[in-house]
Design an enzyme around this catalytic site. Structure first.
Site, PDB file in Angstrom:
ATOM      1  CB  ILE A   1     -28.254  11.226 -11.188  1.00 34.24           C
ATOM      2  CG1 ILE A   1     -28.146   9.835 -11.264  1.00 34.24           C
ATOM      3  CG2 ILE A   1     -29.703  11.652 -10.691  1.00 34.24           C
ATOM      4  CD1 ILE A   1     -28.774   9.033 -10.008  1.00 34.24           C
ATOM      5  CG  HIS A   2     -25.962  16.756 -12.104  1.00 36.77           C
ATOM      6  ND1 HIS A   2     -26.220  16.521 -13.278  1.00 36.77           N
ATOM      7  CD2 HIS A   2     -25.693  18.045 -12.118  1.00 36.77           C
ATOM      8  CE1 HIS A   2     -26.569  17.573 -13.918  1.00 36.77           C
ATOM      9  NE2 HIS A   2     -26.398  18.569 -13.292  1.00 36.77           N
ATOM     10  NE  ARG A   3     -30.363  19.350 -13.506  1.00 37.84           N
ATOM     11  CZ  ARG A   3     -30.164  20.495 -14.078  1.00 37.84           C
ATOM     12  NH1 ARG A   3     -30.178  21.530 -13.526  1.00 37.84           N
ATOM     13  NH2 ARG A   3     -29.707  20.431 -15.362  1.00 37.84           N
TER      14      ARG A   3
ATOM     15  CG  ASP B   1     -30.185  14.706 -12.831  1.00 34.91           C
ATOM     16  OD1 ASP B   1     -28.987  14.667 -13.678  1.00 34.91           O
ATOM     17  OD2 ASP B   1     -30.355  14.656 -11.670  1.00 34.91           O
TER      18      ASP B   1
END
Ligand code: UD1
Length: 370
Positions: free
Chosen positions: A205-207, A281
């Site tokens: 996840i990084h958004r 994501d």
């Protein structure tokens, strides 16, 4: 006379996805090629490792702009690039995808009336509150030549009546994937982590929408905290690491999560191909999961990579605890059905000679103004 071509990169995905195209451009005798790195990603594990791993040439120029607000990043890149373009006088500028680096380069080029090529054009997620959607839409409308990776991209661009010329050349990432995927089979990371094939979840996840918003980040972790009987491997992006520290999420709820530093491309493909399922994501991982025939849960409201969702192997679960839980349950309970779909699914992102066709089009459009 050689055509002068400037290729812009700035972040991890552009480096990986462009690797084949960059190598071919570097070796093309008809092109005076300059690779410009904006410096948006600068950590060793987010940048340098990929140059070494994919045998990429050192950038000719590094703008070293680093982190900052969207306006700061975009503006700093534009000011520095404008000077470089004025000196080098490119016949064409090429950008990839949807990052601030790509947008800044696109705006600089179009304002100087330098022909602009957009690789991975036409992706749409239909949410204007994510920075990548703003970036990709603006880039597409500034571009003289738009290289889409699938028919869906072509349709999106036609519907928006972009002014440039549209081509579907297939996905440049697929060629990179195919080579590195084969090599990744020789790694033994899962054994070293004490895991077995098909018995762990891979999470990335990084958004900003998912990790900078504490409620959204907590919803995702709450869903995963319920799967204590599974190990969850989590290579963690620097942005996510910072937000996780701020979140102060109870560590006992994540005792089954193996946190790793960002992995190189071969390592992440090794983890993808051996996972039971992927929760992400990231854009690229959705396709890499599909190519590896591993089901994927997409932590987004919408995705540009809609084809695997339509096939029924990728699942949009947004950032909602219940939706994530039901997507996991569906995948676990439908193993054979999913295998069957994978065995029949056509790869919508594959076309022959993607790299050669991209380069021929870049040459053709070099010097061709509006
Ligand atoms: C950027 C792209 C995103 C892409 C992603 C891949 C934009 C708007 N977003 O997001 O589309 O999917 O790259 O990773 O361009 N940081 C470090 N070291 C680094 C880079 C970043 O510590 O080398 C940290 C900094 O705290 C920084 C934060 O990560 O503020 C976010 O970095 P940024 O470049 O703004 O966006 P990404 O989240 O990486």
């Amino acid at each position: 006379m050689k055509k002068k071509l400037v290729y812009i990169i700035g972040t991890r995905p552009e480096v990986i996805r462009s690797a084949h195209v960059i190598l071919a451009l570097k070796n093309d005798r008809e092109i005076d090629f300059k690779l410009v790195h904006t410096g948006q990603h600068y950590d060793h594990l987010m940048n340098d490792v990929f140059f070494k791993e994919l045998n990429l040439p050192h950038p000719d120029v590094n703008l070293k702009i680093g982190s900052g607000t969207h306006a700061e990043q975009t503006a700093k890149i534009m000011v520095k690039l404008e000077k470089f373009f004025a000196k080098f006088q490119p016949d064409i500028v090429a950008v990839f995808g949807d990052t601030n680096s790509s947008l800044a380069a696109a705006l600089t080029a179009v304002k100087l009336q330098i022909p602009l090529a957009h690789l991975e054009a036409g992706c749409r997620e239909w949410e204007m509150d994510i920075p990548e959607e703003i970036n990709r839409r603006l880039i597409d409308h500034c571009s003289n030549i738009l290289l889409a990776v699938s028919e869906v991209g072509v349709e999106n661009l036609k519907r928006e009546k972009v002014m440039g010329e549209i081509y579907n050349i297939g996905d440049p990432l697929y060629a990179v994937f195919q080579i590195v995927y084969k090599k990744s089979a020789n790694l033994n990371i899962i054994e070293k982590l004490g895991l077995k094939k098909g018995e762990y979840f891979l999470l990335t996840i990084h958004r900003d929408k998912n990790v900078d918003n504490p409620d959204n980040f907590r919803n995702i972790l709450d869903a995963l905290s319920l799967y204590k009987d599974k190990m969850i491997v989590f290579p963690i992006h620097p942005r996510t690491r910072k937000q996780l520290d701020l979140l102060e999420y109870p560590s006992d709820k994540l005792s089954h999560v193996i946190f790793l530093d960002p992995l190189n491309y071969e390592e992440i493909l090794h983890m993808v191909s051996n996972a039971e399922l992927i929760i992400t994501d990231s854009g690229g991982l959705q396709k890499e999961a599909f190519w590896s025939k591993v089901p994927c849960i997409v932590l987004r409201e919408h995705t540009a990579w809609i084809e695997p969702v339509e096939y029924g192997v990728n699942h949009l679960a947004r950032i909602n605890t219940e939706e994530i839980k039901s997507a996991i349950a569906y995948i676990i309970n439908n193993e054979n059905k999913l295998k069957n779909i994978f065995s029949k699914a056509r790869n919508p992102y594959h076309k022959k000679n993607t790299t050669i066709n991209a380069i021929n089009l870049l040459k053709e459009f070099a010097g061709k103004r509006w």
